[in-house]
Scaffold this motif. Structure first.
Motif, PDB file in Angstrom:
ATOM      1  N   ARG A 156      40.233  -3.645  69.318  1.00  0.00           N
ATOM      2  CA  ARG A 156      38.458  -3.418  69.801  1.00  0.00           C
ATOM      3  C   ARG A 156      38.380  -2.345  70.597  1.00  0.00           C
ATOM      4  O   ARG A 156      37.283  -1.605  70.414  1.00  0.00           O
ATOM      5  CB  ARG A 156      37.991  -4.844  70.058  1.00  0.00           C
ATOM      6  N   GLU A 157      39.283  -2.181  71.468  1.00  0.00           N
ATOM      7  CA  GLU A 157      38.883  -1.415  72.780  1.00  0.00           C
ATOM      8  C   GLU A 157      39.293   0.055  72.122  1.00  0.00           C
ATOM      9  O   GLU A 157      38.246   1.123  72.382  1.00  0.00           O
ATOM     10  CB  GLU A 157      39.722  -1.565  73.797  1.00  0.00           C
ATOM     11  N   LEU A 158      39.993   0.213  71.446  1.00  0.00           N
ATOM     12  CA  LEU A 158      40.432   1.542  70.370  1.00  0.00           C
ATOM     13  C   LEU A 158      39.148   1.837  69.612  1.00  0.00           C
ATOM     14  O   LEU A 158      38.604   3.098  69.775  1.00  0.00           O
ATOM     15  CB  LEU A 158      41.538   1.561  69.735  1.00  0.00           C
ATOM     16  N   GLY A 159      38.598   1.169  68.996  1.00  0.00           N
ATOM     17  CA  GLY A 159      37.546   1.207  67.861  1.00  0.00           C
ATOM     18  C   GLY A 159      36.222   1.572  68.955  1.00  0.00           C
ATOM     19  O   GLY A 159      35.612   2.271  68.410  1.00  0.00           O
ATOM     20  N   GLU A 160      35.903   0.910  69.829  1.00  0.00           N
ATOM     21  CA  GLU A 160      34.822   1.024  70.724  1.00  0.00           C
ATOM     22  C   GLU A 160      34.786   2.407  71.482  1.00  0.00           C
ATOM     23  O   GLU A 160      33.934   2.978  71.565  1.00  0.00           O
ATOM     24  CB  GLU A 160      34.750  -0.153  71.742  1.00  0.00           C
ATOM     25  N   SER A 161      35.975   2.685  71.600  1.00  0.00           N
ATOM     26  CA  SER A 161      36.194   4.184  72.292  1.00  0.00           C
ATOM     27  C   SER A 161      35.670   5.332  71.552  1.00  0.00           C
ATOM     28  O   SER A 161      35.100   6.228  71.702  1.00  0.00           O
ATOM     29  CB  SER A 161      37.430   4.418  72.704  1.00  0.00           C
ATOM     30  N   PRO A 215      44.083   5.288  79.226  1.00  0.00           N
ATOM     31  CA  PRO A 215      44.929   6.249  78.675  1.00  0.00           C
ATOM     32  C   PRO A 215      46.281   5.530  78.274  1.00  0.00           C
ATOM     33  O   PRO A 215      46.354   4.439  78.332  1.00  0.00           O
ATOM     34  CB  PRO A 215      45.328   7.110  79.989  1.00  0.00           C
ATOM     35  N   ALA A 216      46.854   6.340  77.316  1.00  0.00           N
ATOM     36  CA  ALA A 216      48.159   5.669  76.647  1.00  0.00           C
ATOM     37  C   ALA A 216      49.089   5.265  77.845  1.00  0.00           C
ATOM     38  O   ALA A 216      49.853   4.157  77.363  1.00  0.00           O
ATOM     39  CB  ALA A 216      48.778   6.653  75.738  1.00  0.00           C
ATOM     40  N   GLU A 233      50.894   3.361  68.054  1.00  0.00           N
ATOM     41  CA  GLU A 233      50.871   4.807  67.297  1.00  0.00           C
ATOM     42  C   GLU A 233      49.341   5.164  67.250  1.00  0.00           C
ATOM     43  O   GLU A 233      48.966   6.042  67.491  1.00  0.00           O
ATOM     44  CB  GLU A 233      51.305   4.416  65.679  1.00  0.00           C
ATOM     45  N   LEU A 234      48.634   3.782  67.011  1.00  0.00           N
ATOM     46  CA  LEU A 234      47.146   4.029  66.995  1.00  0.00           C
ATOM     47  C   LEU A 234      46.724   4.500  68.141  1.00  0.00           C
ATOM     48  O   LEU A 234      45.681   5.425  68.511  1.00  0.00           O
ATOM     49  CB  LEU A 234      46.317   2.847  66.684  1.00  0.00           C
ATOM     50  N   THR A 235      47.328   4.048  69.548  1.00  0.00           N
ATOM     51  CA  THR A 235      46.770   4.484  70.732  1.00  0.00           C
ATOM     52  C   THR A 235      47.170   5.979  70.954  1.00  0.00           C
ATOM     53  O   THR A 235      46.085   6.688  71.698  1.00  0.00           O
ATOM     54  CB  THR A 235      47.334   3.584  71.938  1.00  0.00           C
ATOM     55  N   GLU A 270      47.123   7.998  68.631  1.00  0.00           N
ATOM     56  CA  GLU A 270      46.416   9.161  67.755  1.00  0.00           C
ATOM     57  C   GLU A 270      44.815   8.993  68.284  1.00  0.00           C
ATOM     58  O   GLU A 270      43.997  10.004  68.262  1.00  0.00           O
ATOM     59  CB  GLU A 270      46.170   8.472  66.466  1.00  0.00           C
ATOM     60  N   VAL A 271      44.492   8.017  69.073  1.00  0.00           N
ATOM     61  CA  VAL A 271      43.066   7.915  69.396  1.00  0.00           C
ATOM     62  C   VAL A 271      42.733   8.870  70.461  1.00  0.00           C
ATOM     63  O   VAL A 271      41.796   9.338  70.976  1.00  0.00           O
ATOM     64  CB  VAL A 271      42.567   6.352  69.823  1.00  0.00           C
ATOM     65  N   GLU A 272      43.790   8.840  71.324  1.00  0.00           N
ATOM     66  CA  GLU A 272      44.110   9.572  72.609  1.00  0.00           C
ATOM     67  C   GLU A 272      43.852  11.203  72.528  1.00  0.00           C
ATOM     68  O   GLU A 272      43.135  11.848  72.760  1.00  0.00           O
ATOM     69  CB  GLU A 272      45.148   9.238  73.264  1.00  0.00           C
ATOM     70  N   GLU A 273      44.672  11.460  71.414  1.00  0.00           N
ATOM     71  CA  GLU A 273      44.541  13.018  70.699  1.00  0.00           C
ATOM     72  C   GLU A 273      43.170  13.237  70.081  1.00  0.00           C
ATOM     73  O   GLU A 273      43.023  14.399  70.395  1.00  0.00           O
ATOM     74  CB  GLU A 273      45.684  13.075  69.538  1.00  0.00           C
ATOM     75  N   LEU A 274      42.484  12.276  69.524  1.00  0.00           N
ATOM     76  CA  LEU A 274      41.256  12.395  68.964  1.00  0.00           C
ATOM     77  C   LEU A 274      40.289  12.761  69.845  1.00  0.00           C
ATOM     78  O   LEU A 274      39.486  13.513  70.062  1.00  0.00           O
ATOM     79  CB  LEU A 274      40.799  11.081  68.156  1.00  0.00           C
ATOM     80  N   GLY A 275      40.524  12.108  71.253  1.00  0.00           N
ATOM     81  CA  GLY A 275      39.590  12.194  72.347  1.00  0.00           C
ATOM     82  C   GLY A 275      39.585  13.423  72.825  1.00  0.00           C
ATOM     83  O   GLY A 275      38.658  14.151  73.482  1.00  0.00           O
ATOM     84  N   GLU A 276      40.731  13.879  73.038  1.00  0.00           N
ATOM     85  CA  GLU A 276      41.196  15.365  73.582  1.00  0.00           C
ATOM     86  C   GLU A 276      40.675  16.527  72.627  1.00  0.00           C
ATOM     87  O   GLU A 276      39.904  17.207  73.443  1.00  0.00           O
ATOM     88  CB  GLU A 276      42.615  15.349  73.804  1.00  0.00           C
ATOM     89  N   LEU A 277      40.587  16.189  71.264  1.00  0.00           N
ATOM     90  CA  LEU A 277      40.492  17.356  70.468  1.00  0.00           C
ATOM     91  C   LEU A 277      38.814  17.362  70.228  1.00  0.00           C
ATOM     92  O   LEU A 277      38.175  18.248  70.200  1.00  0.00           O
ATOM     93  CB  LEU A 277      41.067  17.243  68.968  1.00  0.00           C
ATOM     94  N   ALA A 278      38.306  16.257  70.270  1.00  0.00           N
ATOM     95  CA  ALA A 278      36.648  15.931  70.073  1.00  0.00           C
ATOM     96  C   ALA A 278      36.059  16.156  71.277  1.00  0.00           C
ATOM     97  O   ALA A 278      34.841  16.120  71.427  1.00  0.00           O
ATOM     98  CB  ALA A 278      36.612  14.565  69.266  1.00  0.00           C
ATOM     99  N   GLY A 279      36.630  15.989  72.500  1.00  0.00           N
ATOM    100  CA  GLY A 279      35.883  16.349  73.785  1.00  0.00           C
ATOM    101  C   GLY A 279      35.131  15.006  74.116  1.00  0.00           C
ATOM    102  O   GLY A 279      33.921  15.033  74.722  1.00  0.00           O
ATOM    103  N   PHE A 280      35.778  13.715  74.087  1.00  0.00           N
ATOM    104  CA  PHE A 280      35.208  12.614  74.472  1.00  0.00           C
ATOM    105  C   PHE A 280      34.994  12.672  75.960  1.00  0.00           C
ATOM    106  O   PHE A 280      35.899  13.063  76.478  1.00  0.00           O
ATOM    107  CB  PHE A 280      35.907  11.342  74.027  1.00  0.00           C
TER     108      PHE A 280
END
Length: 421
Positions: free
Chosen positions: A337-342, A351-352, A403-405, A407-417
Motif C-alpha cells: 500500500r505504501e508503494l502504491g500510495e507513493s 527509501p529502499a 524488487e518492487l521497492t 522499481e518504485v524508487e527508480e521510477l521516483g528518480e526518473l519521474a522526479g517525484f
C-alpha cells in the motif's frame, strides 16, 4: 330540465407551485450530478462524451461539402477529410495522435516516393514504364511489409507502414501524368490535414481522455488489490475453526484482474508516449518503468494465488506458529500500500535503504518458523507441510516486494517525484 353541478377547486390545487417545480428540478439535477460523479459510471459518461465529440468532428468536416465557398476550394477531395475523421478518431488522445501522425507520415512518404517513381516511369516510357512501376511496387511493398513484422516498428508505426503501402501503390499506378500526380497528392494531403486538425481540436480541447491517466490509475490500483488479497487470505488462513461453514472463501478476482492486465497496460503505455505534456505528466515520462512494475506485480499475483492452495489444506498446524507469521502478512500488505500510495501521490516513499532491512528481517523470521527445529515440534505431518508451504510462498512474495521497492524508487528518480514530507 337538466341541472349542472359546480365543483369548487380550492386555490392552489390543479397547478404545481413554482417553488415545488424548482425543487423538483434541483433534485433531478443533483441526481444527474451524483450519477455522473460515481466512479462506476465514469466509463459510461466518457463513452457518451466520446460519441458526442465524434459527431461534432463529423459535422465540422462536412462543412467542406455543405458550404459552397469551401467546396469550390477542395471539391470532391473533401471526402478524404471525412474519411480521416472516421478512421483516425480514437477514444484516447494518445491513440488519436498515434494514428493521425502515422497516417500523415505514411501519406507523405508514400505520396512522395510514388510521385518520384511515376516521374521516373514517364521518363523511361514505352515498355520500360511498366517495368519501372512493377519493380518499384515490388521493392517498396515488400520492404514496408517486412518492416511491419519487426516488433518495435509494429508496436508504434504499423498503421503508418500500411498507409505508406496503400498511398504509394495508388499514386504510382494511377496512370496519370507526373504533374497531375503531384497536384492530386497535394490536394488529398491538404484535405487529410484538415480532417486531422479537426480531430485534434475536438479530442484535445473538449474533455480529453488521456491514456496516461488510465495507465497511472491501472498500475496504482494493482498495489491495493494485491494488498487486500493478501490480507483476506491471511485472515482466512489464521481464522479459528474447521467447521464446514467456516471454510475459507478466498476470492481470486483481484489477482486475476492483475494477471490479465498485461495487454491493456502495454496498449495504454504505447498511446501515452504519443501524448503531449498535460497535468502531472511531462515530456519523456518513464512509461516503460510502469510496464516493468506491472510485470513484478503480476509475479506477486501468481504467488498470492498459490496461497489459495494452502487454504485448502487440512489446517491442523500449531496456532502459535500461525500467529508468528501473521504479522509478516500484515507488513507485506502495508508495504504494498505504501508503494502504491507513493505513485498515486507522486512522492518518494521510504527509501529502499529503510524498507529493505525490514523486509529482510521478515524473511529471517519466517526462515526460523520453517527451520527443522521448529517444524520438528509438530506432531502432524499434514500440519508441517501446510505451514511450510504457506511460509515459503510468503517468502517468495517478500522477494518480489523487495524488487518492487527498487522499481518504485527508480521510477521516483526518473519521474522526479517530490520528497516525502
Amino acid at each position: 330540465m337538466s341541472t349542472s353541478t359546480v365543483i369548487a377547486i380550492p386555490e392552489g390545487e390543479g397547478s404545481v407551485p413554482l417553488k415545488e417545480k424548482k425543487n423538483k428540478f434541483r433534485d433531478s439535477l443533483l441526481r444527474i450530478i451524483s450519477f455522473l460523479g460515481e466512479k462506476k459510471n465514469k466509463d459510461d459518461v466518457r463513452k457518451i462524451i466520446h460519441s458526442i465529440k465524434v459527431g461534432i468532428a463529423l459535422v465540422l468536416v462536412s462543412l467542406l461539402y455543405l458550404l459552397d465557398p469551401l467546396y469550390k476550394q477542395v471539391g470532391e477531395n473533401a471526402m478524404w477529410a471525412i474519411m480521416t475523421v472516421v478512421v483516425v478518431f480514437e477514444f484516447f488522445a494518445g491513440a488519436l495522435l498515434s494514428k493521425g501522425l502515422n497516417r500523415g507520415i505514411g501519406t507523405i512518404l508514400g505520396g512522395g516516393l510514388g510521385c518520384l517513381a511515376a516521374a521516373l516511369a514517364q521518363g523511361v516510357g514505352g515498355v520500360g514504364n511498366a517495368i519501372v512501376i512493377g519493380t518499384s511496387v515490388f521493392i517498396f511493398g515488400s520492404a514496408a511489409t517486412y518492416s511491419r513484422l519487426i516488433p518495435s516498428i509494429k508496436k508504434r508505426y504499423d498503421y503508418g507502414a500500411m498507409i505508406f503501402i496503400l498511398t504509394f501503390n495508388l499514386v504510382v499506378v494511377s496512370g496519370l501524368r507526373a504533374e497531375r500526380v503531384l497536384q492530386l497528392a497535394r490536394e488529398r494531403l491538404c484535405t487529410i490535414f484538415m480532417g486531422f486538425v479537426v480531430c485534434i481540436f475536438t479530442s484535445l480541447l473538449v474533455f480529453p481522455v488521456w491514456a496516461s491517466d488510465d495507465l497511472h490509475d491501472s498500475v496504482t490500483s494493482k498495489f491495493d488489490n494485491l494488498a487486500r488479497s493478501i490480507e483476506a487470505c491471511s485472515e482466512e488462513y489464521f481464522s479459528i475453526g474447521n467447521e464446514k461453514e467456516n471454510q475459507p472463501k478466498f476470492s481470486c478476482s483481484s489477482c486475476k484482474s492483475v494477471l490479465y492486465s498485461k495487454s491493456k497496460d502495454e496498449s495504454l503505455a504505447n498511446f501515452a508516449r504519443w501524448e503531449p505534456w498535460h497535468g502531472k505528466f511531462g515530456f519523456s515520462y518513464p512509461w516503460k518503468k510502469y510496464l516493468q512494475i506491472g510485470e513484478v506485480l503480476r509475479d506477486v499475483a501468481v504467488a498470492t494465488l498459490s496461497l489459495k492452495g494452502c487454504l485448502r489444506s487440512p489446517r491442523q498446524s500449531s496456532e502459535t506458529l500461525r500467529a508468528s507469521i501473521k504479522e509478516a502478512c500484515e507488513e507485506v500488505a502495508c508495504t504494498l500500500r505504501e508503494l502504491g500510495e507513493s505513485i498515486v501521490k507522486m512522492r518518494r516513499c521510504q527509501p529502499a535503504a529503510l524498507l529493505m532491512p525490514k523486509l529482510k528481517s521478515m524473511r529471517q523470521e519466517l526462515s526460523l518458523v520453517v527451520s527443522p527445529c521448529t517444524l520438528g515440534l509438530l506432531e502432524n505431518s499434514d500440519g508441517v507441510l501446510e505451514i511450510a508451504s504457506f511460509v515459503f510462498t510468503l517468502m517468495q512474495i517478500i522477494d518480489k516486494v523487495e524488487e518492487l521497492t527498487k522499481e518504485v524508487e527508480e521510477l521516483g528518480e526518473l519521474a522526479g517525484f517530490h520528497a516525502k514530507k
